[in-house]
Design an enzyme around this catalytic site. Structure first.
Site, PDB file in Angstrom:
ATOM      1  N   ASP A  18       0.830  -1.200   0.000  1.00 58.45           N
ATOM      2  CA  ASP A  18       0.000   0.000   0.000  1.00 58.45           C
ATOM      3  C   ASP A  18       0.866   1.253   0.000  1.00 58.45           C
ATOM      4  OD1 ASP A  18      -2.726   1.267   0.486  1.00 58.45           O
ATOM      5  OD2 ASP A  18      -1.598   2.034   2.205  1.00 58.45           O
ATOM      6  N   GLU A  41      13.550 -15.747  -1.314  1.00 58.67           N
ATOM      7  CA  GLU A  41      13.749 -16.949  -0.494  1.00 58.67           C
ATOM      8  C   GLU A  41      12.526 -17.854  -0.529  1.00 58.67           C
ATOM      9  OE1 GLU A  41      14.888 -16.243   3.550  1.00 58.67           O
ATOM     10  OE2 GLU A  41      16.082 -14.480   3.002  1.00 58.67           O
TER      11      GLU A  41
END
Length: 545
Positions: free
Chosen positions: A226, A270
């Site tokens: 956001d 990851e």
């Protein structure tokens, strides 16, 4: 005449096959995905209290699977006082009790994935709730304390500090500073209930990195960021003139942001997760910087969303979007509406079919029949463009913007505008799943919304829901859709026509008169009836050349 698939209309699309899941197991699924935005509070009510919840979403997963979307983006479902619809987060690691529990969220993520649907959560890094433990501790600790350094506390100007530190404009109108009892002021670019965090502080960075890991460990496939361009602030808090773009801006698109997102990208990599940023920037070169290979994967395309229903301007918006993404190899995103924007059916039925927050006013007239025709055509246009596409809940039902009684409005944009702006509640009204309304929904449904009910549309082959189901089915099973190249075709004035790979062709008539279809082997889908082989105005088709 209903829209067509492979030249034949009617009937429901086949149920999603297991092969769909396998087909989207690649690491780059996000480059072509159809992503459905869920505003939990208004999606589906599972316990009958008038508020949407996770139980309601879990119950509607078969509907979403049949619709044919690849992922769900959830607007904030965290613990929140709801001063700004959940974008005032009190705890990033807790589900708001009105929506359910963490256990239900974890089950939802798993159950959706079993249907081939990934989950994207909303992270709100620019600010948090004034009820968050950090801010409450900062208020208690007083001026000069370590707790206050996590935010932007400053002494005021004037003889007695009675004036705010500067006159920065708010994203929601009104002031951006609030004074506390000990005399200091704190910064909030949005509401006073949303104090801005100090992203120059290492603890703020570490906390958000930990929050990312928290949700990635629970199986979410991505994060929507956001207000992604607002985090960093010039510590000198310099003034600037509104309407004059300073270089650099004191709080928009500062260079420090890129180091933040590079560190986030290493974490996402990851887990094989992805980012989509809410980045409103007029400068295409600076916009593209956020999409470099070591930063964000995608960003929302507000140029297309706000564009009027005009062939010349839409083509320019498409060209500009593809051009700004090309240097960094990122896919474009296409969206017609979201939880902040006037619904497409209403907007496209107005004299001014563009979107601008500053122009929202009560009583703006609209022609819903015209807007619906255009929204159907726009759906085929957006779904045929290269890249990924976002669909806001209720767009597949053709919902219009709802009028909200003054005494039921909750959106702070309305109140901070002095009552001039109607706010965003009109696009956040609970969805009509059946002709019977929710039990006292948190926002009232219009009396005529029974005609838009999902159960009624499900059996109507000419409905908006049927159109979206067919379009999304074709998009995921036919060649030429999703990421890839686009080639413009010669077309009459007011007509957009382009080709994709494998002979796929999209034609949209925004002109004043019907036009002939180009030579083709098969009509895959039409947004509305054809007229003697001609494509009427405000109608779109997918063809196989």
């Amino acid at each position: 005449m209903p829209p067509l698939i492979d030249g034949a209309g009617g009937g429901n699309p086949p149920a999603r096959k297991e092969s769909h899941v396998a087909a989207h197991e690649s690491d780059d699924w996000w480059r072509s995905a159809a992503i459905y935005q869920v505003y939990v509070r208004s999606f589906a009510d599972g316990d009958g209290d008038g508020t949407g919840d996770l139980a309601g979403v879990r119950a509607k997963l078969p509907y979403l699977a049949e619709l044919g979307v690849d992922a769900l983006w959830f607007t904030p479902w965290y613990l929140s006082p709801l001063a700004d619809g959940g974008y005032d987060v009190a705890d990033y690691r807790a589900i708001d009790p009105a929506f359910g529990t963490m256990s239900e969220a974890e089950k939802l993520i798993v159950e959706a994935r079993e249907l081939g649907i990934r989950t994207i959560v909303d992270i709100v890094p620019n600010h948090l709730s004034d009820q968050h433990t950090w801010f409450q501790a900062a208020l208690a600790a007083g001026p000069g304390s370590p707790e206050r350094k996590l935010f932007h506390f400053r002494p005021g100007r004037g003889e007695h500090g009675e004036l705010p530190p500067n006159a920065w404009p708010s994203q929601f109108a009104g002031q951006t500073w609030t004074r506390v009892e000990d005399g200091e002021w704190y910064l909030h670019l949005f509401t006073p209930q949303q104090p801005d965090l100090n992203w120059a502080h290492p603890q703020v960075r570490k906390e958000h990195e930990d929050v990312l890991r928290f949700w990635f460990e629970r199986g979410v496939a991505g994060v929507r960021i956001d207000s992604a361009a607002l985090l960093a602030k010039d510590p000198g808090l310099p003034e600037f003139a509104e309407g004059v773009d300073p270089h650099p801006h004191p709080y928009i698109d500062r260079d420090e942001l890129h180091d933040i997102y590079r560190s986030w990208r290493t974490i996402a990599d990851e887990y094989g997760a992805v980012f989509v940023g809410e980045v409103w920037l007029p400068d295409s070169e600076r916009f593209a910087r956020y999409l470099r290979p070591d930063e964000l994967h995608t960003a929302f395309n507000f140029t297309f969303l706000a564009c009027p229903w005009d062939a010349t301007r839409l083509r320019a918006a498409i060209d500009d979007t593809l051009a700004e993404h090309a240097p960094v190899g990122a896919p474009a995103t296409w969206v017609l509406c979201n939880h902040d924007v006037t619904r497409t059916v209403t907007r496209y039925g107005r004299a001014d079919t563009g979107f601008d927050f500053a122009k929202k006013r009560f009583g703006t007239p609209t022609d819903l029949a015209l807007g619906t025709r255009r929204a159907r055509a726009a759906a085929l246009l957006s779904l045929a463009l290269p890249g990924s596409v976002y669909l806001y809940q209720g767009e597949e039902l053709g919902l219009p913007e709802a009028g909200i009684p003054l005494d039921r409005i909750e959106d702070p944009m309305h109140f901070r505008s002095g009552g001039v702006d109607p706010g965003r509640d009109g696009c956040r009204v609970p969805l009509p799943w059946t002709a019977e309304p929710w039990a006292t929904p948190w926002l009232p449904q219009p009396a005529d919304w029974a005609t838009y009910a999902a159960d009624r549309q499900g059996g109507d082959p000419s409905s908006m829901l049927a159109l979206y189901r067919r379009a999304l089915l074709l998009r995921r099973t036919q060649p030429g859709f999703g990421d890839g190249a686009l080639t413009w075709l010669e077309a009459p004035e007011g007509v957009l026509a382009f080709a994709r790979e494998g002979g796929l062709c999209c034609v949209v008539n925004l002109g004043d008169a019907p036009v002939p279809l180009p030579t083709h082997r098969a009509l895959l889908l039409a947004s509305g009836p054809l007229a003697g082989g001609l494509l009427p105005k405000d109608t779109a088709v997918w063809l196989r050349a």
